[in-house]
Design a protein around this motif. Structure first.
Motif, PDB file in Angstrom:
ATOM      1  N   TYR A  65      43.257  38.161  35.748  1.00 52.20           N
ATOM      2  CA  TYR A  65      42.577  37.443  36.512  1.00 52.20           C
ATOM      3  C   TYR A  65      41.547  36.896  37.468  1.00 52.20           C
ATOM      4  CZ  TYR A  65      40.742  40.954  32.209  1.00 52.20           C
ATOM      5  OH  TYR A  65      40.737  41.355  31.054  1.00 52.20           O
TER       6      TYR A  65
ATOM      7  N   THR B 218      41.611  47.987  30.525  1.00 47.36           N
ATOM      8  CA  THR B 218      40.833  47.140  31.623  1.00 47.36           C
ATOM      9  C   THR B 218      42.209  47.577  33.168  1.00 47.36           C
ATOM     10  OG1 THR B 218      40.253  45.337  30.070  1.00 47.36           O
ATOM     11  CG2 THR B 218      40.242  45.818  32.789  1.00 47.36           C
ATOM     12  N   THR B 219      40.919  48.745  33.425  1.00 47.55           N
ATOM     13  CA  THR B 219      41.057  48.677  35.179  1.00 47.55           C
ATOM     14  C   THR B 219      40.378  47.509  36.188  1.00 47.55           C
ATOM     15  OG1 THR B 219      39.381  49.864  35.524  1.00 47.55           O
ATOM     16  CG2 THR B 219      41.255  50.993  34.354  1.00 47.55           C
ATOM     17  N   ARG B 220      41.342  47.733  37.367  1.00 45.88           N
ATOM     18  CA  ARG B 220      41.384  46.960  38.211  1.00 45.88           C
ATOM     19  C   ARG B 220      40.627  47.390  39.113  1.00 45.88           C
ATOM     20  NH1 ARG B 220      41.958  41.604  39.507  1.00 45.88           N
ATOM     21  NH2 ARG B 220      41.895  40.940  41.816  1.00 45.88           N
ATOM     22  N   SER B 221      39.264  47.198  39.779  1.00 43.47           N
ATOM     23  CA  SER B 221      38.771  47.893  41.310  1.00 43.47           C
ATOM     24  C   SER B 221      37.925  46.573  41.928  1.00 43.47           C
ATOM     25  CB  SER B 221      37.566  49.106  40.234  1.00 43.47           C
ATOM     26  OG  SER B 221      37.086  48.226  39.340  1.00 43.47           O
TER      27      SER B 221
ATOM     28  N   ARG C 249      47.711  41.227  39.610  1.00 42.36           N
ATOM     29  CA  ARG C 249      46.687  41.548  39.056  1.00 42.36           C
ATOM     30  C   ARG C 249      45.962  40.931  37.683  1.00 42.36           C
ATOM     31  NH1 ARG C 249      49.140  44.394  41.966  1.00 42.36           N
ATOM     32  NH2 ARG C 249      50.135  46.591  41.279  1.00 42.36           N
TER      33      ARG C 249
ATOM     34  N   HIS D 213      36.946  43.856  37.455  1.00 48.23           N
ATOM     35  CA  HIS D 213      37.821  44.313  35.952  1.00 48.23           C
ATOM     36  C   HIS D 213      36.676  45.140  34.847  1.00 48.23           C
ATOM     37  CE1 HIS D 213      39.826  40.702  36.861  1.00 48.23           C
ATOM     38  NE2 HIS D 213      41.450  42.113  36.490  1.00 48.23           N
TER      39      HIS D 213
ATOM     40  N   GLY E 100      31.345  45.250  38.046  1.00 49.59           N
ATOM     41  CA  GLY E 100      32.655  45.931  36.976  1.00 49.59           C
ATOM     42  C   GLY E 100      31.506  46.338  35.858  1.00 49.59           C
TER      43      GLY E 100
ATOM     44  N   PRO F 169      36.464  41.830  43.791  1.00 48.13           N
ATOM     45  CA  PRO F 169      37.548  42.335  43.384  1.00 48.13           C
ATOM     46  C   PRO F 169      36.820  42.035  41.690  1.00 48.13           C
ATOM     47  CG  PRO F 169      38.375  40.926  44.124  1.00 48.13           C
ATOM     48  CD  PRO F 169      36.576  41.153  44.358  1.00 48.13           C
TER      49      PRO F 169
ATOM     50  N   ILE G 208      44.104  51.036  44.274  1.00 50.43           N
ATOM     51  CA  ILE G 208      43.041  50.438  43.721  1.00 50.43           C
ATOM     52  C   ILE G 208      42.053  51.169  44.123  1.00 50.43           C
ATOM     53  CG2 ILE G 208      42.746  49.494  45.416  1.00 50.43           C
ATOM     54  CD1 ILE G 208      41.730  46.507  43.310  1.00 50.43           C
TER      55      ILE G 208
END
Length: 677
Positions: A123, A264-267, A121, A257, A172, A255, A231
């Motif tokens: 950075y 902030t979402t992770r994608s 999860r 953010h 991102g 990946p 995700i």
């Protein structure tokens, strides 16, 4: 600076060797045909990391570890090539060139793999990774800004004209990072204003991916309290519509953010997408190979022993054998063939006591390649929600049937469903599709839209015959009480199997069976039977499912003759129309029995099993015909001993002759294509 020039030289060498320069020349031609100049020119460059490393290890390391820097290098080289070769006359600045590096693969090391069941999860470096997952939701295709041209409001500034300020989408970044009103000129610090007519738009689609193990929680057999998090994957331009709900894919991407206030979402920004299937060892255990040799003298005996010894921890041998056989046939027949055509075998079980049949179906569900046990209050096909990533469009979520793509969706007792849901199930079974209506006004579109998704799974369900509807008093001879399930829904299922009351003796045997399991767990309950483990059955079903079979002329003639005779008899005497789906069911059953017997050619004996099951199924719904077949014809006698198997073979031989006589009597011209025995 010298290092940068050396890397650019390596890029030129790689593009020349791989044919990238030749492809770039062809990609530039369409841009010259357009009258208006473009703000940006987008190019996709295929990159094989292994070949890049052979040319220059430092460049290969840059591609794998610093993809944004590598993209800038390829962008600079492509711009110089276009200007040097005069491929696009309207190109002015390097910032107008957008280069997308399409990676063919990644090294098979943990650093380049992201496990969706435990992905980090925090950075980390924006480096490409590979991941596998199941699509559980996706949006419709919407637009995003690939690039935009900005002009300085200060007329005395050189940036008030030309293409000096170009902003393009970066992995991102949100839409506001590409277009907005808060940008200032780098030369005079005056505000920048977008030249809207030069905005370049592309297609965007959002997909939710989750680990395949997450389906264990939907099959009713998950152990522990594991939670899985999906995700979001961004598909852009040529990758849009490359993924389908309920399918498994391997995605290469970066990946990132996504910063959207307040969080902030992770994608993942997808780079390439390919269909993916887990690899299974297609082998048969030595115990089943030994059984196959021992039963080689009979085309029916192997499947009988397999069904007889199946799920002995649920029911004692000799009980529910026809149901066990039907479940195994459905398991081996559910899947795609070499041509990509999907085959399924739906099963409806009619019983007065649903306890043991439900346990047998739950036990068999573990052998399916994909398994979902649907709960009546849940969504079966598809549901809608608003996208949470700012697109404002509809997000389509997969229901149980779509999540079970390629496997089995177990519906349970149909008496738990309301009439509207039963009608929806019938429609889905008949059309093999699920539809979802998307209101345009609610999701920011000009018009409403109806989307359809193919259903590629087998459905299992139970009909509780104890909930009588009162129609048994005037029912035709041979029909079964199906409780609250309409006859039309039973027809949609195709194969219907009846589990009659086992009686006092059967209940006593089941009680003894349950007590023995409690007192002696893990010990063989029936030493006289062949002993096969759950792993043995998993390997057998997986291997049988992978077999590609061909139907023999004799089996095809028998199936065709039975269909024509049954159609004529039932239409004239009962007014029942035998649809073309009956032919498909017969062929599917014959192929399934052939696979279960580990053969590759469908024999006439396989067709006999198919006819018996199909005739019993039709009889349960519409009554008996001139072809009288006992309800438990496949297991009329106890096959626990060798003599029982001999009697069973003799019984099936007699039924084979009865089927042929039925065809000769009622199918026109049957004698011309079936050899009399």
């Amino acid at each position: 600076m010298a290092d940068i020039l050396s890397l650019k030289e390596s890029v030129v060498v790689y593009l020349d060797r791989s044919g990238g320069l030749l492809k770039l020349t062809g990609d530039c031609k369409p841009f010259n045909d357009r009258q208006q100049a473009e703000a940006v020119y987008r190019f996709c460059v295929g990159v094989n990391p292994s070949d890049v490393i052979e040319v220059d290890p430092e460049l290969g390391d840059c591609v794998l570890r610093e993809p944004l820097k590598a993209t800038a290098l390829f962008q600079s080289v492509c711009f110089l090539a276009i200007r040097t070769l005069s491929l696009i006359d309207k190109l002015h600045t390097e910032s107008q060139v957008i280069v997308i590096l399409k990676l063919t693969h990644l090294p098979p090391f943990p650093e380049y793999t992201m496990d969706l069941s435990s992905f980090p999860r925090g950075y980390g470096a924006m480096r490409p990774v590979s991941m596998e997952g199941l699509v559980i939701a996706m949006t419709r295709v919407t637009k995003y800004t690939q690039g935009a041209r900005f002009l300085c409001v200060n007329e005395d500034c050189p940036c008030s004209a030309g293409f000096r300020h170009i902003r393009v989408h970066a992995p991102g970044a949100t839409e506001s990072a590409t277009v907005g009103e808060s940008f200032s000129c780098t030369m005079c610090c005056f505000p920048l204003k977008e030249d809207v007519k030069f905005r370049a738009l592309g297609d965007k689609q959002l997909v939710e991916l989750i680990h395949i193990k997450a389906l264990d929680g939907l099959s009713g057999h998950q152990r522990g309290s594991i939670r899985h998090q999906s995700i979001t994957v961004f598909l852009r331009d040529e990758l849009c519509n490359s993924m389908r709900i309920g399918r498994l894919y391997r995605v290469l991407g970066i990946p990132v953010h996504v910063h959207q206030w307040p969080g902030t979402t992770r994608s993942v920004e997808a780079n390439s997408v390919r269909p993916w299937e887990p690899e299974y060892a297609h082998k048969v255990s030595p115990r089943f190979e030994e059984l196959l040799k021992a039963t080689a003298g009979s085309p029916w005996r192997f499947s009988a022993v397999v069904a007889q010894c199946f799920a002995l921890d649920v029911a004692p041998p000799g009980f529910y054998s026809t149901l066990k056989l039907g479940l195994l046939l459905s398991l081996v027949q559910t899947g795609a063939d070499a041509k990509g055509t999907f085959h399924n075998l739906d099963l409806l079980v009619v019983t007065g006591d649903t306890l043991i049949p439900d346990r047998l179906m739950s036990h068999s569900l573990n052998l399916a390649s994909r398994r979902v046990r649907h709960q009546a209050p849940g969504e079966m096909f598809a549901s809608l929600s608003r996208d949470e990533h700012g697109a404002g469009t509809a997000n389509i979520h997969a229901g149980s049937a779509l999540l079970a793509t390629g496997g089995v969706c177990m519906l349970g007792d149909l008496s738990c469903y309301k009439k509207e849901r039963l009608d929806a199930i019938q429609s889905a079974l008949e059309s093999c599709t699920a539809s979802v209506f998307i209101p345009g006004k609610k999701y920011g579109e000009d018009s409403d839209q109806q989307l359809s998704f193919p259903l590629q799974c087998s459905f299992w369900a139970l009909a509780d015959a104890s909930r009588r509807t009162g129609r048994a008093e005037c029912a035709v001879l041979g029909t079964a009480e199906m409780g609250l399930v309409p006859v039309q829904l039973g027809d949609a299922f195709g194969l219907v199997v009846q589990c009659k009351d086992v009686g006092e003796h059967g209940r006593r045997a089941q009680t003894v069976h349950t007590l023995q399991q409690a007192v002696r767990p893990g010990k063989p309950l029936y030493p006289s039977c062949w002993e096969f483990s759950a792993q043995d059955y998993q390997e057998l079903v997986a291997h049988a499912r992978s077999l590609q079979v061909e139907i023999s002329p004799s089996a095809e003639k028998l199936i065709h003759g039975y269909y024509m005779a049954s159609r004529r008899v039932r239409t004239q005497s009962q007014g029942v129309e035998m649809s073309v789906a009956s032919i498909k069911l017969l062929i599917s059953l014959a192929e399934a029995h052939c696979k279960l017997c580990l053969r590759t050619q469908v024999l006439e004996e396989d067709a006999v099993i198919a006819v018996i099951l199909c005739e019993n199924s039709v009889t349960l719904r519409h009554g008996a015909s001139a072809l009288v077949i006992p309800p438990d014809a496949l297991f009329l006698c106890d096959v626990g001993e060798l003599d029982g198997f001999h009697r069973r073979d003799a019984t099936l031989d007699e039924l084979h002759q009865d089927i042929l006589r039925f065809i000769y009597a009622y199918a026109p011209g049957a004698a011309s294509y079936i050899t009399e025995e």
